[in-house]
Design a protein around this motif. Structure first.
Motif, PDB file in Angstrom:
ATOM      1  N   TYR A 156      11.148   2.763   1.761  1.00  0.00           N
ATOM      2  CA  TYR A 156      10.307   2.665   0.567  1.00  0.00           C
ATOM      3  C   TYR A 156      11.013   1.846  -0.516  1.00  0.00           C
ATOM      4  CZ  TYR A 156       6.668   4.116  -2.708  1.00  0.00           C
ATOM      5  OH  TYR A 156       5.605   4.114  -3.585  1.00  0.00           O
ATOM      6  N   ASP A 216       0.875  -1.181   0.000  1.00  0.00           N
ATOM      7  CA  ASP A 216       0.000   0.000   0.000  1.00  0.00           C
ATOM      8  C   ASP A 216       0.911   1.229   0.000  1.00  0.00           C
ATOM      9  OD1 ASP A 216      -1.768   2.055   0.383  1.00  0.00           O
ATOM     10  OD2 ASP A 216      -2.824   1.130   2.063  1.00  0.00           O
ATOM     11  N   LYS A 217       0.898   1.978  -1.091  1.00  0.00           N
ATOM     12  CA  LYS A 217       1.826   3.114  -1.254  1.00  0.00           C
ATOM     13  C   LYS A 217       1.312   4.404  -0.619  1.00  0.00           C
ATOM     14  CE  LYS A 217       1.603   2.781  -5.709  1.00  0.00           C
ATOM     15  NZ  LYS A 217       1.847   3.089  -7.150  1.00  0.00           N
ATOM     16  N   ALA A 218       0.157   4.359   0.025  1.00  0.00           N
ATOM     17  CA  ALA A 218      -0.519   5.596   0.447  1.00  0.00           C
ATOM     18  C   ALA A 218      -0.114   6.087   1.836  1.00  0.00           C
ATOM     19  CB  ALA A 218      -2.019   5.398   0.399  1.00  0.00           C
ATOM     20  N   HIS A 219       0.825   5.432   2.487  1.00  0.00           N
ATOM     21  CA  HIS A 219       1.123   5.797   3.880  1.00  0.00           C
ATOM     22  C   HIS A 219       2.587   6.159   4.107  1.00  0.00           C
ATOM     23  CE1 HIS A 219      -2.880   4.371   5.048  1.00  0.00           C
ATOM     24  NE2 HIS A 219      -2.657   3.357   4.238  1.00  0.00           N
ATOM     25  N   THR A 220       3.241   6.653   3.100  1.00  0.00           N
ATOM     26  CA  THR A 220       4.669   6.959   3.216  1.00  0.00           C
ATOM     27  C   THR A 220       4.925   8.142   4.162  1.00  0.00           C
ATOM     28  OG1 THR A 220       4.589   8.461   1.316  1.00  0.00           O
ATOM     29  CG2 THR A 220       5.087   6.138   0.875  1.00  0.00           C
ATOM     30  N   TYR A 221       6.101   8.146   4.736  1.00  0.00           N
ATOM     31  CA  TYR A 221       6.536   9.263   5.581  1.00  0.00           C
ATOM     32  C   TYR A 221       8.061   9.322   5.536  1.00  0.00           C
ATOM     33  CZ  TYR A 221       7.718   5.707   9.099  1.00  0.00           C
ATOM     34  OH  TYR A 221       8.257   4.631   9.757  1.00  0.00           O
ATOM     35  N   LYS A 257      12.847   7.979   2.810  1.00  0.00           N
ATOM     36  CA  LYS A 257      11.424   7.766   2.574  1.00  0.00           C
ATOM     37  C   LYS A 257      11.050   6.374   3.079  1.00  0.00           C
ATOM     38  CE  LYS A 257       7.898   7.959  -1.088  1.00  0.00           C
ATOM     39  NZ  LYS A 257       7.671   8.103  -2.540  1.00  0.00           N
ATOM     40  N   TRP A 261       8.129   3.205   4.028  1.00  0.00           N
ATOM     41  CA  TRP A 261       6.985   2.557   3.400  1.00  0.00           C
ATOM     42  C   TRP A 261       5.669   2.949   4.074  1.00  0.00           C
ATOM     43  CZ3 TRP A 261       6.022   0.656  -1.108  1.00  0.00           C
ATOM     44  CH2 TRP A 261       4.920  -0.167  -1.333  1.00  0.00           C
ATOM     45  N   ALA A 281       3.222   1.203   5.614  1.00  0.00           N
ATOM     46  CA  ALA A 281       2.014   0.366   5.627  1.00  0.00           C
ATOM     47  C   ALA A 281       2.320  -1.063   6.053  1.00  0.00           C
ATOM     48  CB  ALA A 281       1.360   0.363   4.248  1.00  0.00           C
TER      49      ALA A 281
END
Length: 298
Positions: free
Chosen positions: A59, A31-36, A47, A49, A51
């Motif tokens: 990442y 799931d690529k939508a929770h990066t920080y 960067k 991942w 998730a």
């Protein structure tokens, strides 16, 4: 060998169930939508991942782990299941050797998770899987060695010039793939280029510290007509074949995540191993077809 069959039956079931659970959890983490962003120990911004079980992995690395999980789930678990069923039904040397190869493959996979993935809530599962594989490998190795001592000549098989060249080239290739990264970091007095939030690179340790030397040891054992050399070369061919599937799968998941992979890296760290895998698959097929056992396991 009859007195230890219940042990292998239990080990096999636990191994399959635990591997199934771990791989599914890993794949569900795509799931690529929770990066920080995070600051690593070298003061660099990395960067992350964000998730699933790989939330605290980088990442760049998380898709690699997920690609490995996918390969194990789709290819290795079905192969392992069929191997274990056949081994139980036939009680033959051949399927015992195949089971040994499966355990070694999953030992490599579990070691990569237990020592290479950032701590997460599956850590106990990683430890249990690693322990099952580690002790399973040694139990089988002891039995295979005992078989050789008791029986002497266990099987007749070809050890062709191509197989000899394969072991030598594959053993050297592992150093060609990974050693330049380490040398460059030592010369430049820096960390590894992709160390990110990790303290070491477990793949370098396993490949250069164990797999590569084992290939040369196997070569020596086969030259002296040791049965254990045959067992080891069958295992090496199996691992190389699966790695040849796993590396492209890892690259695919990285591309799906939008990770840019340099062409030189694809050549040295993917293409070489895919070519070796093709040769490994051919040689293993030939060995399985042309090996003649003197008698079965009793």
């Amino acid at each position: 060998m009859n007195n230890v069959k219940p042990i292998y039956k239990s080990l096999n079931i636990l191994l399959l169930l635990l591997t199934l659970f771990i791989t599914i959890c890993g794949i569900c983490s795509f799931d690529k939508a929770h990066t920080y962003n995070a600051i690593n120990q070298y003061g660099e911004t990395i960067k992350m991942w964000g998730a699933g079980i790989y939330a605290h992995d980088s990442y760049f690395k998380a898709p690699i782990f997920i690609g490995s999980d996918f390969t194990i789930l789709i290819f290795v678990i079905p192969m392992a299941t069929l191997t274990f069923i056949k081994a139980r039904k036939t009680q033959s040397v051949e399927y015992f050797i195949r089971s040994f190869g499966v355990y070694c493959l999953l030992l490599y996979y579990s070691a990569s998770l237990a020592f290479g993935v950032t701590y997460n809530y599956l850590h106990l599962a990683y430890i249990v899987l690693f322990s099952l594989c580690f002790f399973g490998v040694w139990l089988m190795l002891i039995e295979l060695h005992t078989l050789e001592v008791r029986q002497g000549k266990v099987c007749l098989y070809p050890f062709t010039k191509g197989m000899k060249i394969f072991l030598l080239i594959a053993g050297i290739s592992l150093f060609v793939a990974w050693l330049p990264d380490i040398i460059a970091s030592i010369v430049n007095k820096t960390s590894l280029d992709l160390i990110e939030v990790y303290t070491t690179e477990i793949t370098y340790v396993l490949d250069m510290g164990i797999i590569s030397p084992l290939m040369f040891i196997t070569y020596h054992q086969i030259k002296h007509e040791k049965f254990i050399g045959y067992v080891l070369i069958r295992m090496i061919f199996k691992i190389c074949t699966v790695i040849g599937i796993m590396l492209p799968m890892q690259s695919i998941f990285q591309m799906l995540a939008g990770v840019s992979i340099p062409i030189p890296a694809l050549i040295t760290k993917v293409l070489i191993f895919v070519l070796l895998a093709a040769f490994a698959a051919f040689f293993e097929y030939r060995l399985k077809r042309e090996t003649k056992y003197t008698e079965g396991i009793t």
